[in-house]
Design a protein around this motif. Structure first.
Motif, PDB file in Angstrom:
ATOM      1  N   GLN A  91       0.916  -1.524   0.013  1.00 42.13           N
ATOM      2  CA  GLN A  91      -0.185  -0.112   0.328  1.00 42.13           C
ATOM      3  C   GLN A  91       1.075   1.459   0.139  1.00 42.13           C
ATOM      4  N   LEU A  92       2.034   1.052   1.142  1.00 46.16           N
ATOM      5  CA  LEU A  92       2.531   2.069   0.787  1.00 46.16           C
ATOM      6  C   LEU A  92       3.515   2.715  -0.889  1.00 46.16           C
ATOM      7  N   ARG A  93       3.655   1.455  -1.302  1.00 45.83           N
ATOM      8  CA  ARG A  93       4.169   2.016  -2.495  1.00 45.83           C
ATOM      9  C   ARG A  93       3.543   2.522  -3.660  1.00 45.83           C
ATOM     10  N   ARG A  94       2.251   1.734  -3.201  1.00 44.11           N
ATOM     11  CA  ARG A  94       0.998   2.768  -4.366  1.00 44.11           C
ATOM     12  C   ARG A  94       0.634   4.104  -3.951  1.00 44.11           C
ATOM     13  N   ILE A  95       0.663   4.308  -2.609  1.00 40.71           N
ATOM     14  CA  ILE A  95       0.728   5.916  -2.621  1.00 40.71           C
ATOM     15  C   ILE A  95       2.241   6.413  -3.055  1.00 40.71           C
ATOM     16  N   GLY A  96       3.186   6.547  -2.743  1.00 43.07           N
ATOM     17  CA  GLY A  96       4.206   7.063  -3.448  1.00 43.07           C
ATOM     18  C   GLY A  96       4.255   6.654  -4.847  1.00 43.07           C
ATOM     19  N   THR A  97       3.024   5.910  -5.802  1.00 45.37           N
ATOM     20  CA  THR A  97       3.139   6.639  -6.300  1.00 45.37           C
ATOM     21  C   THR A  97       2.566   7.593  -7.107  1.00 45.37           C
ATOM     22  N   ALA A  98       1.315   7.550  -5.722  1.00 45.72           N
ATOM     23  CA  ALA A  98      -0.017   8.711  -6.544  1.00 45.72           C
ATOM     24  C   ALA A  98       0.900  10.133  -5.839  1.00 45.72           C
ATOM     25  N   ILE A  99       1.822  10.285  -4.839  1.00 43.64           N
ATOM     26  CA  ILE A  99       2.051  11.326  -4.525  1.00 43.64           C
ATOM     27  C   ILE A  99       2.923  11.943  -5.503  1.00 43.64           C
ATOM     28  N   SER A 100       4.243  11.258  -6.571  1.00 45.09           N
ATOM     29  CA  SER A 100       5.030  11.455  -7.390  1.00 45.09           C
ATOM     30  C   SER A 100       3.764  12.382  -8.451  1.00 45.09           C
ATOM     31  N   SER A 101       3.213  11.677  -8.752  1.00 44.13           N
ATOM     32  CA  SER A 101       1.908  11.895 -10.147  1.00 44.13           C
ATOM     33  C   SER A 101       1.260  13.527  -9.832  1.00 44.13           C
ATOM     34  N   LEU A 102       0.677  13.282  -8.585  1.00 43.50           N
ATOM     35  CA  LEU A 102       0.511  15.126  -8.035  1.00 43.50           C
ATOM     36  C   LEU A 102       1.658  15.750  -8.096  1.00 43.50           C
ATOM     37  N   ASN A 103       2.601  15.902  -7.317  1.00 43.47           N
ATOM     38  CA  ASN A 103       3.792  16.680  -7.751  1.00 43.47           C
ATOM     39  C   ASN A 103       4.070  16.586  -8.861  1.00 43.47           C
ATOM     40  N   ASN A 104       3.992  16.040 -10.274  1.00 40.96           N
ATOM     41  CA  ASN A 104       4.084  16.337 -12.031  1.00 40.96           C
ATOM     42  C   ASN A 104       2.841  17.309 -11.888  1.00 40.96           C
ATOM     43  N   TYR A 105       2.049  17.233 -11.606  1.00 41.46           N
ATOM     44  CA  TYR A 105       0.326  18.128 -12.184  1.00 41.46           C
ATOM     45  C   TYR A 105       1.058  19.995 -11.000  1.00 41.46           C
ATOM     46  N   CYS A 106       1.254  19.569  -9.939  1.00 38.15           N
ATOM     47  CA  CYS A 106       1.555  20.793  -9.393  1.00 38.15           C
ATOM     48  C   CYS A 106       2.630  21.629 -10.067  1.00 38.15           C
ATOM     49  N   ALA A 107       3.258  20.576 -10.595  1.00 40.31           N
ATOM     50  CA  ALA A 107       4.382  21.872 -11.288  1.00 40.31           C
ATOM     51  C   ALA A 107       3.500  22.114 -12.335  1.00 40.31           C
ATOM     52  N   ASP A 108       2.745  21.612 -13.430  1.00 46.10           N
ATOM     53  CA  ASP A 108       2.612  21.842 -14.670  1.00 46.10           C
ATOM     54  C   ASP A 108       1.496  23.421 -13.909  1.00 46.10           C
ATOM     55  N   MET A 109       0.765  23.063 -12.786  1.00 42.65           N
ATOM     56  CA  MET A 109       0.216  24.194 -12.556  1.00 42.65           C
ATOM     57  C   MET A 109       0.418  25.585 -12.257  1.00 42.65           C
ATOM     58  N   ARG A 110       1.931  25.679 -11.915  1.00 42.18           N
ATOM     59  CA  ARG A 110       1.867  26.367 -10.971  1.00 42.18           C
ATOM     60  C   ARG A 110       3.128  27.617 -12.488  1.00 42.18           C
ATOM     61  N   SER A 111       3.348  26.637 -13.541  1.00 41.03           N
ATOM     62  CA  SER A 111       4.387  27.540 -14.568  1.00 41.03           C
ATOM     63  C   SER A 111       2.985  28.060 -15.249  1.00 41.03           C
ATOM     64  N   HIS A 112       1.817  27.161 -15.100  1.00 41.51           N
ATOM     65  CA  HIS A 112       0.214  27.949 -16.294  1.00 41.51           C
ATOM     66  C   HIS A 112       0.009  29.609 -15.497  1.00 41.51           C
ATOM     67  N   ILE A 113       0.587  28.886 -14.131  1.00 39.50           N
ATOM     68  CA  ILE A 113      -0.285  30.631 -13.138  1.00 39.50           C
ATOM     69  C   ILE A 113       0.911  31.627 -13.240  1.00 39.50           C
ATOM     70  N   ALA A 114       2.029  31.124 -13.548  1.00 42.21           N
ATOM     71  CA  ALA A 114       3.267  32.186 -13.661  1.00 42.21           C
ATOM     72  C   ALA A 114       3.163  32.618 -14.994  1.00 42.21           C
TER      73      ALA A 114
END
Length: 693
Positions: free
Chosen positions: A99-122
């Motif tokens: 289960q922890l491995r699955r959570i780590g994968t989800a967190i990595s995906s969210l970080n990628n999405y947040c980086a994309d949002m920051r670039s768009h907002i800037a």
């Protein structure tokens, strides 16, 4: 495991130890030692230890029986259970790791999405920043303009007076009504708030508004002043429902002390003229349509005292009405006028007098009423002085003075002690008292020229009797007029000095040519009559006490006269004079029989004279005082003199008794003795007191 199981286990161990064996000697020795150690360890174990108890309870809960097979397999079973539990735990932790491995994968995906949002907002911020800055600037400019618009609107609504309002405030055509006072209140507030404008950097606007508001206020107060002047000309003070607008106008006008005082001055002049005409109409009956008089005072008040009393009563009634009307007009609203004048002085400090007192509404009211009565008081003074000077009756003059004094006290309570009207009353009272003293002195001078001798019966002289009758009238008048005053006794002393003392002095002059007892009797009769005339009045108590002291002195002289009369008529005076130089020593007492007055013949004659005197002694003595008007005093004086006579007789008796005792001691061996002094003079002091009681 239960205790019984432990016991069975120990027994089995002992049985096992008792089985014989044939091991080698070394082995057998080591086995015995191990077994001994084991047994010692088992037996020394404390089954109260918590861990052992927990282990035993666990075994007991499993239902394990204490058998050899169980004891051999128990360790293996326990280890097996431990291995199974550990396996289950490892299996569960494997699932958690997955289960922890699955959570780590989800967190990595969210970080990628947040980086994309920051670039768009800037990128969006870079594109919209100039637009936002321009919009912010426009909004600030709009807000600033709206603020200026609000300030301009507030300034116009607060500091600017409309033309219509200015017309209401300053035009004489417009009435002085509620709208006028509202506009005036607003302009005063504008004038006061100009201080805020003067505190800004640009003071020109404040100065312009201040100048305009000052002009409007001055015009408004001038309009109000002229309107009040017109109202005063037609104001009816007799009407209790005085216009409320006049009272309010006066309260507002008080903010201009100069105009207010000018208004009061003109009002006082108008009221003075009106009251003067009313008083003249009340006196003469020559009334206009405004003053209707049914009974003129001068035509119906024939008696001088009633004439003056009616005038004073009219003035008092008018004063009360005038004060009530002015009180309703000027101070019915409390201290509003006082506060308004104080505000006016604060706004115009150059009008303030440093030495002046604060405005007092009651005091100002009293002063205004006094000014209104100035002409009335002047006319009252003229008429009263004419009456006083045209009559020579001292009693009348004094009654007038008391009447004026009574009304003076009434007016002092009504208008205050510093009222100018009281000066008129002081003058009239002093004039009446001067006339009273002059008339009394003329009468005393006439009486003194007619004084001759006292009446034969030593009764009151006619001039004193007449003076006492006059004094009773004066005292009654004073008692009526001076009721409630603080210094009644002092006020009546002047009357006694003029109306009584000269006549008592005349009686003293008549007394000087008399002999005793007539002199004392005449003085007592006169003093008693004067005391009776004053006894009914408490304010003459001091003079009555002085007369009591003088009467006591005269009574003492009569007692002494009666005493001497008893001594001479009884013959006891001869014995007393003979004993005057005798002391209480034996030698002196022995010499008494050798005195001429105590010779047998002289002593017998003295005894006979005493016996002849005693039966009618009191009657004869009282006959000396028959001209005394107080019959009880005759008895008291005679009894006191008789008491002194008895004391003298006791002295003579004691001296003679002492002399007889000494003489008897010396001649006790003689068969025949000469009669003693008491034998020749047998009366005793007890008999004398009985006969003279």
């Amino acid at each position: 495991m239960s205790v019984s199981s432990v016991q069975e286990r120990g027994t089995s161990a002992l049985q096992d130890a008792s089985i014989p064996s044939t091991p080698p000697l070394g082995s057998a020795s080591r086995g015995a030692n191990a077994l001994s150690s084991r047994i010692t360890s088992v037996l020394s174990a404390s089954y109260a230890d918590l861990e052992i108890r927990d282990a035993l309870e666990t075994l007991d809960a499993r239902g394990v029986r204490n058998t050899a097979e169980t004891r051999r397999q128990i360790r293996l079973d326990v280890q097996k259970e431990v291995i199974q539990c550990n396996g289950e735990i490892v299996k569960d932790f494997g699932q958690v790791a997955e289960q922890l491995r699955r959570i780590g994968t989800a967190i990595s995906s969210l970080n990628n999405y947040c980086a994309d949002m920051r670039s768009h907002i800037a990128a969006a911020n870079r594109e919209t920043s100039p637009v936002l800055e321009e919009a912010t600037s426009l909004m600030n400019q709009r807000k600033h303009v709206e603020t200026k618009q609000q300030i301009l609107h507030a300034f116009n609504s607060h500091f600017l007076v409309l033309d219509q309002e200015a017309t209401v405030l300053t035009s004489t055509v417009e009435p002085v009504n509620e709208e006028f006072f509202q506009v005036l209140t607003r302009v005063k507030k504008i004038h006061h708030d100009c201080q805020v404008l003067l505190g800004t950097e640009d003071q020109r606007l404040g100065l312009e508004v201040l100048e305009q508001s000052s002009k409007q206020l001055n015009a408004a107060f001038q309009k109000l002043y002229r309107w009040i002047q017109r109202e005063f000309r037609t104001l009816d003070l007799e009407n209790p429902q005085i216009s409320a607008s006049v009272r309010r106008s006066l309260r507002v006008l008080a903010e201009r002390p100069t105009l207010f005082q000018s208004c009061l001055d003109s009002f006082a002049e108008a009221r003075e003229s009106i009251l003067s005409d009313s008083f003249h109409a009340a006196l003469t009956g020559l009334a206009s349509e405004e003053h209707i008089v049914t009974k003129p005072i001068e035509f119906y008040a024939h008696d001088p005292l009633r004439y003056i009393g009616d005038m004073l009563a009219w003035v008092h009634s008018t004063t009360v009405s005038e004060r009530e009307a002015l009180e309703n007009l000027f101070i019915s609203d409390g201290d509003e006028i006082k506060r308004s004048i104080q505000e006016g002085l604060e706004s115009e400090p150059w009008l303030r007098d440093e030495g002046a007192e604060m405005f007092d509404g009651r005091k100002a009211l009293n002063q205004l009423v006094s000014r209104d009565l100035t002409s009335v008081a002047r006319l009252l003074r003229q008429r009263t002085e004419q009456v006083i000077q045209s009559h020579e009756d001292a009693t009348l003059a004094y009654k007038i003075a008391n009447l004026i004094g009574f009304y003076k006290g009434t007016f002092a309570k009504l208008l205050g002690s510093d009222s100018e009207v009281l000066d008129v009353f002081d003058t009239l009272e002093a004039s009446a008292m001067r006339q009273f003293r002059a008339n009394m002195r003329d009468h005393v001078a006439a009486v003194q020229s007619e004084l001759a001798v006292a009446p034969p019966d030593l009764s009151l002289p006619d001039f004193l009797d007449e003076a006492l009758q006059t004094l009773k009238i004066l005292a009654k008048s004073y008692d009526t007029s001076a009721a409630g005053t603080d210094d009644q006794e002092q006020g009546f002393q002047a009357v006694l000095a003029e109306a009584l003392d000269p006549f008592l002095s005349g009686c003293v002059n008549l007394q000087k040519g008399m002999q005793q007892p007539d002199s004392a009797i005449f003085a007592i009769n006169c003093l008693f009559a004067a005391k009776e005339a004053l006894s009914a009045y408490s304010f003459a108590s001091d003079r009555a006490e002085e007369m009591d002291e003088t009467i006591t002195e005269q009574v003492a002289q009569l007692v002494d006269y009666q005493h001497q009369y008893l001594l001479h008529e009884s013959g006891l005076i001869t014995l007393l004079e003979a004993l005057s130089h005798i002391t209480d020593s034996e030698e002196s007492l022995k010499s008494i029989p050798e005195l001429d007055a105590f010779k047998p013949d002289a002593l017998v004659a003295a005894s006979q004279q005493l016996d002849e005197f005693l039966p009618s002694a009191l009657i004869d003595a009282a006959e000396n005082l028959k001209k005394l008007r107080n019959r009880k005093m005759i008895q008291d004086i005679t009894e006191e003199a008789a008491g002194s006579f008895c004391e003298d007789f006791e002295l003579v008796e004691s001296k003679m008794a002492a002399a007889d005792d000494l003489t008897y001691d010396e001649d006790e061996e003689d068969e025949e003795q000469e009669p003693g002094l008491k034998d020749l003079f047998p009366r005793t002091s007890g008999e004398i007191r009985v006969l003279l009681s």
